[in-house]
Scaffold this motif. Structure first.
Motif, PDB file in Angstrom:
ATOM      1  N   GLY A 129     -19.583  15.266  37.368  1.00  0.00           N
ATOM      2  CA  GLY A 129     -20.752  14.466  37.745  1.00  0.00           C
ATOM      3  C   GLY A 129     -20.945  14.382  39.243  1.00  0.00           C
ATOM      4  O   GLY A 129     -22.073  14.448  39.750  1.00  0.00           O
ATOM      5  N   GLY A 130     -19.834  14.324  39.976  1.00  0.00           N
ATOM      6  CA  GLY A 130     -19.947  14.164  41.430  1.00  0.00           C
ATOM      7  C   GLY A 130     -20.570  15.386  42.101  1.00  0.00           C
ATOM      8  O   GLY A 130     -21.438  15.256  42.987  1.00  0.00           O
ATOM      9  N   VAL A 131     -20.090  16.598  41.681  1.00  0.00           N
ATOM     10  CA  VAL A 131     -20.616  17.837  42.274  1.00  0.00           C
ATOM     11  C   VAL A 131     -22.107  17.982  41.941  1.00  0.00           C
ATOM     12  O   VAL A 131     -22.915  18.372  42.796  1.00  0.00           O
ATOM     13  N   TYR A 132     -22.456  17.642  40.705  1.00  0.00           N
ATOM     14  CA  TYR A 132     -23.857  17.751  40.282  1.00  0.00           C
ATOM     15  C   TYR A 132     -24.767  16.843  41.121  1.00  0.00           C
ATOM     16  O   TYR A 132     -25.834  17.265  41.602  1.00  0.00           O
ATOM     17  N   LEU A 133     -24.358  15.573  41.261  1.00  0.00           N
ATOM     18  CA  LEU A 133     -25.178  14.627  42.015  1.00  0.00           C
ATOM     19  C   LEU A 133     -25.326  15.049  43.478  1.00  0.00           C
ATOM     20  O   LEU A 133     -26.401  14.916  44.080  1.00  0.00           O
ATOM     21  N   TYR A 134     -24.218  15.564  44.058  1.00  0.00           N
ATOM     22  CA  TYR A 134     -24.274  15.989  45.459  1.00  0.00           C
ATOM     23  C   TYR A 134     -25.243  17.174  45.637  1.00  0.00           C
ATOM     24  O   TYR A 134     -26.041  17.218  46.579  1.00  0.00           O
ATOM     25  N   GLY A 135     -25.129  18.133  44.702  1.00  0.00           N
ATOM     26  CA  GLY A 135     -26.022  19.301  44.776  1.00  0.00           C
ATOM     27  C   GLY A 135     -27.490  18.899  44.643  1.00  0.00           C
ATOM     28  O   GLY A 135     -28.364  19.420  45.345  1.00  0.00           O
ATOM     29  N   GLN A 136     -27.774  17.971  43.720  1.00  0.00           N
ATOM     30  CA  GLN A 136     -29.151  17.513  43.529  1.00  0.00           C
ATOM     31  C   GLN A 136     -29.681  16.800  44.776  1.00  0.00           C
ATOM     32  O   GLN A 136     -30.828  16.963  45.166  1.00  0.00           O
ATOM     33  N   LYS A 137     -28.776  16.024  45.400  1.00  0.00           N
ATOM     34  CA  LYS A 137     -29.178  15.288  46.595  1.00  0.00           C
ATOM     35  C   LYS A 137     -29.566  16.243  47.725  1.00  0.00           C
ATOM     36  O   LYS A 137     -30.575  16.054  48.416  1.00  0.00           O
ATOM     37  N   VAL A 138     -28.719  17.271  47.934  1.00  0.00           N
ATOM     38  CA  VAL A 138     -29.004  18.263  48.991  1.00  0.00           C
ATOM     39  C   VAL A 138     -30.304  19.016  48.676  1.00  0.00           C
ATOM     40  O   VAL A 138     -31.147  19.242  49.557  1.00  0.00           O
ATOM     41  N   LYS A 139     -30.455  19.392  47.402  1.00  0.00           N
ATOM     42  CA  LYS A 139     -31.645  20.139  46.999  1.00  0.00           C
ATOM     43  C   LYS A 139     -32.917  19.314  47.208  1.00  0.00           C
ATOM     44  O   LYS A 139     -33.938  19.815  47.716  1.00  0.00           O
ATOM     45  N   ASN A 140     -32.844  18.046  46.801  1.00  0.00           N
ATOM     46  CA  ASN A 140     -34.007  17.180  46.953  1.00  0.00           C
ATOM     47  C   ASN A 140     -34.363  16.957  48.427  1.00  0.00           C
ATOM     48  O   ASN A 140     -35.545  16.910  48.797  1.00  0.00           O
ATOM     49  N   ALA A 141     -33.331  16.844  49.258  1.00  0.00           N
ATOM     50  CA  ALA A 141     -33.572  16.634  50.690  1.00  0.00           C
ATOM     51  C   ALA A 141     -34.289  17.835  51.300  1.00  0.00           C
ATOM     52  O   ALA A 141     -35.221  17.690  52.103  1.00  0.00           O
ATOM     53  N   LYS A 142     -33.838  19.045  50.930  1.00  0.00           N
ATOM     54  CA  LYS A 142     -34.476  20.258  51.441  1.00  0.00           C
ATOM     55  C   LYS A 142     -35.935  20.372  50.952  1.00  0.00           C
ATOM     56  O   LYS A 142     -36.834  20.727  51.709  1.00  0.00           O
TER      57      LYS A 142
END
Length: 550
Positions: free
Chosen positions: A295-308
């Protein structure tokens, strides 16, 4: 909408369950006669009231007249009872049938029956036509006093603006006097009809009025003037024939394009089904991966993607807003200038009407038309530019016969060319086929020809011709001998990223949107644009497009 059409619409609204009558009424308004005949017959085959049947028989009779089936039309009209509220329209239509059959006495009887009721209903759309028809019937019957009475009533009812019916009214009155050997009165109306025809685009009517003037001059004995009018009449006749040919080619191209797009739609449907299958497979694979990832890796990836994504969207939005603000500022200025110029010109037009200075009135009308055409072109370019920017413009490259397209563009701008007495030369090779999108090519050629006309002097010349400097490409040159432009202006126009540009001539200023639109569409068609020009020596626009691969 006239009195009878309002009554038909009310009748259709009252028959909520009779879908066939509503369809018949709708197709009758649209002048789709075959569909009107089908649905009015379907309504007659149902258990319907007498008044509704009367309407249906009228629909069918009128439609059959329009299709040239006069005997069948008379049968339908005979089915209508004289108690029908609008029977005067039936009398009028029967008069038309006799008129077409050249039975003018019988036609006049029915027209006169219809006249009183048409006047009572103030059916203005019918009154003028009725008076003209009665007048022409009396003319054929050699009852000239009655013919003059009705033809002049027709002329008085026609609008003050120049229309085809106004010109035809003058021709009818001229023929009336001509048959009575009242040549001076006839000539006045022949000349009036000829002068009015200069302001319309109907080649057939122009040919008719010019031919009449040739006959007038022959009777006067001035054969030199008669020859000039006959040549002009032949010119309009040739223009009409050429226009019909161009329309036939355009109609064929349209049907071909529809067939091609239908094939393309079928291919796209198959591709969509394959994509749906791939999408479903990827969906289930993604679910499997999500179960494996923490869950942690998924949330981090989504956060970076959304920011970009947010950052990219913000930058794009800022760029679009800046472009929008710049565009709206300049386009609104140009539109305001056009509207203000139109307002000023209309004020002059009102003042000139009082002085009855017809030469100045003519010039002001031409000026108003030029201003309106400029504003329309600006809005048309703005629409295509917006669609191009938002990627809504559909591009489909295909093999195009270049000479035919240039010929079509020429006829679209024939009135503007004639207005400035500009000679147009189409020297494009008839063997050239290029591989481009048809709609965008027409937009490019229309814009460039419009600019060439705008920046050309009176009695100038514009040429379209081709040259081959590369075996895979065709160079199309659009050359004029107009005011030209400086090297700085050329650099500014061709500079990338510049939305707007000004011309060096202070009296002719534009947004440059049209040329920007052309540049982008040429680029999307894998083409190039080069400009060669000198002040007061004219301009060459050199367009290069890929040829069709044999």
């Amino acid at each position: 909408m006239n009195y009878f059409e309002v009554a038909i619409e009310k009748k259709a609204n009252s028959l909520k369950n009779d879908i066939n009558f509503k369809k018949a009424q709708s197709f009758f308004f649209k002048k789709e006669w075959d569909s009107t005949l089908v649905y009015s017959m379907k309504q007659l085959n149902t258990n319907t009231d007498l008044e509704t049947k009367q309407y249906c028989h009228y629909f069918r009779g009128y439609s059959l007249i329009e299709k040239g089936l006069y005997n069948q039309a008379r049968i339908e009209f005979n089915q209508i009872n004289k108690s029908f509220q609008y029977y005067y329209l039936v009398d009028n239509s029967i008069g038309v049938l006799f008129y077409y059959e050249k039975k003018f006495e019988k036609a006049t009887i029915h027209y006169l029956k219809a006249e009183k009721e048409i006047l009572n209903h103030k059916d203005e759309s019918k009154i003028a036509d009725l008076y003209a028809n009665i007048g022409i019937c009396y003319l054929h019957l050699n009852q000239f006093d009655k013919a003059e009475f009705y033809l002049k009533k027709d002329a008085l009812l026609n609008p003050k603006q120049i229309t085809k019916s106004v010109i035809q009214s003058n021709i009818n009155i001229a023929n009336l006097y001509y048959l009575q050997y009242k040549d001076q009165q006839a000539i006045h109306y022949f000349e009036k009809a000829y002068n009015l025809s200069k302001n319309i685009k109907d080649f057939k009517l122009k040919e008719n009025t010019t031919f009449n003037m040739a006959i007038v001059e022959e009777n006067r004995g001035d054969f030199k003037k008669a020859l000039v009018y006959r040549k002009e009449s032949e010119k309009w006749k040739d223009s009409l024939n050429n226009q019909n040919k161009i329309w036939a080619v355009a109609d064929f191209e349209k049907k071909f394009a529809v067939a091609q797009k239908q094939k393309q739609i079928k291919v796209l449907e198959v591709e969509n089904k394959l994509k749906d299958t791939q999408r479903n497979s990827l969906f289930f694979a993604a679910i499997g991966l999500l179960l494996i990832l923490t869950g942690g890796v998924y949330l981090y990836g989504q956060k970076v993607k959304n920011a970009k994504t947010i950052l990219l969207q913000k930058n794009k939005l800022d760029e679009l807003n800046a472009t929008k603000d710049q565009l709206f500022s300049i386009v609104s200025h140009d539109l305001r200038s056009s509207v203000n110029a139109l307002k000023t010109s209309n004020a002059k037009l009102s003042a000139t009407l009082e002085t009855k200075n017809y030469d100045e009135l003519h010039q002001l009308i031409i000026q108003n038309s030029t201003i309106a055409n400029g504003a329309y072109s600006l809005l048309d370019n703005l629409l295509h530019w917006a669609m191009l920017q938002t990627k809504q413009l559909y591009f489909h490259k295909e093999s195009i016969h270049l000479y035919s397209i240039v010929q079509q563009i020429e006829y679209n701008y024939k009135p503007l060319l004639l207005d400035k007495a500009i000679t147009f030369e189409n020297s494009v090779s008839k063997n050239i086929f290029i591989f481009v999108d048809l709609d965008s090519l027409k937009i490019v050629l229309r814009n460039l020809l419009d600019n060439a006309i705008k920046f050309s002097n009176e009695n100038g010349k514009i040429s379209f011709y081709t040259q081959e400097t590369n075996p895979d490409f065709c160079d199309l040159i659009i050359e004029d001998n107009g005011i030209g432009m400086s090297e700085n202006t050329i650099k500014e126009l061709l500079q990338e990223g510049e939305l707007l540009a000004k011309k060096s001539n202070s009296e002719i200023i534009g947004t440059g949107l049209g040329l920007q639109l052309c540049k982008q569409m040429i680029k999307k068609n894998s083409g190039t644009l080069v400009i060669e020009s000198e002040i007061n020596k004219g301009t060459k626009m050199i367009l290069s497009f890929p040829k069709t691969i044999a």
